[in-house]
Scaffold this active site. Structure first.
Site, PDB file in Angstrom:
ATOM      1  N   LYS A  53     -23.699  67.596 -78.994  1.00 12.81           N
ATOM      2  CA  LYS A  53     -23.289  67.465 -80.398  1.00 12.81           C
ATOM      3  C   LYS A  53     -24.130  66.391 -81.091  1.00 12.81           C
ATOM      4  CE  LYS A  53     -18.695  69.230 -79.517  1.00 12.81           C
ATOM      5  NZ  LYS A  53     -17.342  68.971 -79.011  1.00 12.81           N
ATOM      6  N   GLN A  97     -12.995  64.468 -78.569  1.00 12.15           N
ATOM      7  CA  GLN A  97     -13.363  65.435 -77.529  1.00 12.15           C
ATOM      8  C   GLN A  97     -12.174  65.685 -76.597  1.00 12.15           C
ATOM      9  OE1 GLN A  97     -16.429  67.089 -77.273  1.00 12.15           O
ATOM     10  NE2 GLN A  97     -15.335  68.254 -75.711  1.00 12.15           N
ATOM     11  N   ASP A 120     -12.956  69.896 -86.689  1.00 12.71           N
ATOM     12  CA  ASP A 120     -12.626  70.854 -85.626  1.00 12.71           C
ATOM     13  C   ASP A 120     -11.626  71.894 -86.121  1.00 12.71           C
ATOM     14  OD1 ASP A 120     -13.850  70.838 -83.172  1.00 12.71           O
ATOM     15  OD2 ASP A 120     -12.629  69.208 -82.349  1.00 12.71           O
TER      16      ASP A 120
END
Ligand code: NAD
Length: 281
Positions: A53, A97, A120
């Site tokens: 990422k 995460q 997200d």
């Protein structure tokens, strides 16, 4: 023989456009999109995802920072960090995460991220907006899957879609997104009976189980679009949920693993971060 949907190439094209838009934001508005990723603990797969990422952000000119926290970190410290990032005007997207250590309440963490920075798309407000057809941040993997299907020359409307897997991050949202595009959907899961028979009704089959090579040719309708979301590391290499070699012979289109859904997920994260930054213009 099916056409292989090249997720890597499609992702690269989209990243090129994102890079241009990021550059325009900088010159026209002096605004640099910023993403902050929080990584708790030492999970090797999570470390690789976070590194990828970071790399992808750099490639397109998005500012990325990673906050690394010890496996034993107190939930309160994590929540306080998120609150600080919620207030930071240079941070447009916040991503924690997953998975998190067991002592941390994942839902409390997701709910602590400001919905406007939830790139997200996991916050219940954003899931609700998705349900209502008003999503600003569609979750990255389902968003990437839809783009891959759109890259085939088939239309989604009127098709029968079967999604195997009902997680909040893949199965459920991708089913809703297919429904919004006028597919007739079935969501199958671990308690579904006659799974192969149901899968065989699918013009579009999305497989998000996490069991390597689970889906064989007996699950496939001739000419179907097959999207393999699964990623499992087996003896150092990545494996999908679908037996690619035999399914490829029967499907109309198929995504490979690696090089299918994975690159699209990260690309959609970049796109969502850009959307979040643009809200500040
Ligand atoms: P999850 O573990 O949360 O959900 C798995 C789902 O599969 C569950 O809903 C369960 O009911 C279903 N399932 C389990 N066993 C089954 C069986 N025998 N028959 C039918 N259904 C069964 O997983 P997830 O987070 O949705 O991820 C699924 C897979 O996709 C994993 O391999 C994950 O690594 C991968 N993934 C990939 C990406 C990507 O970017 N490519 C992103 C997210 C997840």
């Amino acid at each position: 023989m099916s056409k292989v949907i090249d997720g890597k190439a499609i992702a690269n094209q989209i990243r090129h456009t994102i890079k241009e838009e990021v550059s325009a934001l900088k010159t026209q508005h002096s605004l640099v999109p910023g993403l902050c990723v929080i990584l708790v603990g030492d999970d090797p797969a999570s470390k690789i995802y976070v590194r990828n990422k970071e790399r992808a952000c750099k490639e397109v000119g998005i500012n990325s920072t990673v906050i690394r926290m010890d496996e034993q970190v107190a939930e309160k410290e994590l929540l306080d960090t998120i609150e600080r990032l919620n207030q930071d005007d240079n941070v447009h997207g916040i991503l924690v995460q997953l998975p998190l250590p067991r002592h941390i309440n994942k839902d409390a963490v997701i709910n602590a991220i400001h919905p406007a920075k939830d790139v997200d798309g996991f916050h219940p407000i954003n899931s609700g907006m998705l349900m209502a057809g008003q999503a600003e941040f569609e979750p990255c993997t389902p968003k990437g899957i839809i783009r891959l299907i759109e890259e085939t020359d088939e239309s989604i409307a009127g098709k029968r879609a079967v999604v195997i897997g009902r997680s909040n991050i893949v199965g459920k949202p991708v089913a809703i997104m297919l429904l919004q595009r006028h597919a007739t959907i079935t969501i199958a899961h671990s308690r579904t009976r006659n799974l192969a028979e149901i899968a065989r009704t699918a013009d579009i089959l999305v497989v998000a189980i996490g069991k390597p090579q689970f889906v064989d040719a007996s699950f496939i309708k001739e000419g179907a679009i097959v999207i393999d979301v699964g990623i499992t590391r087996v003896n150092g290499s990545l494996m999908g949920d679908v037996k690619f070699e035999e399914v490829e012979k029967k499907a109309g289109y198929i995504t490979p693993v690696p090089g299918g859904v994975g690159p699209m997920t990260i690309t959609m994260l970049l796109e969502n971060t850009l959307i979040a930054a643009k809200r500040n213009i």
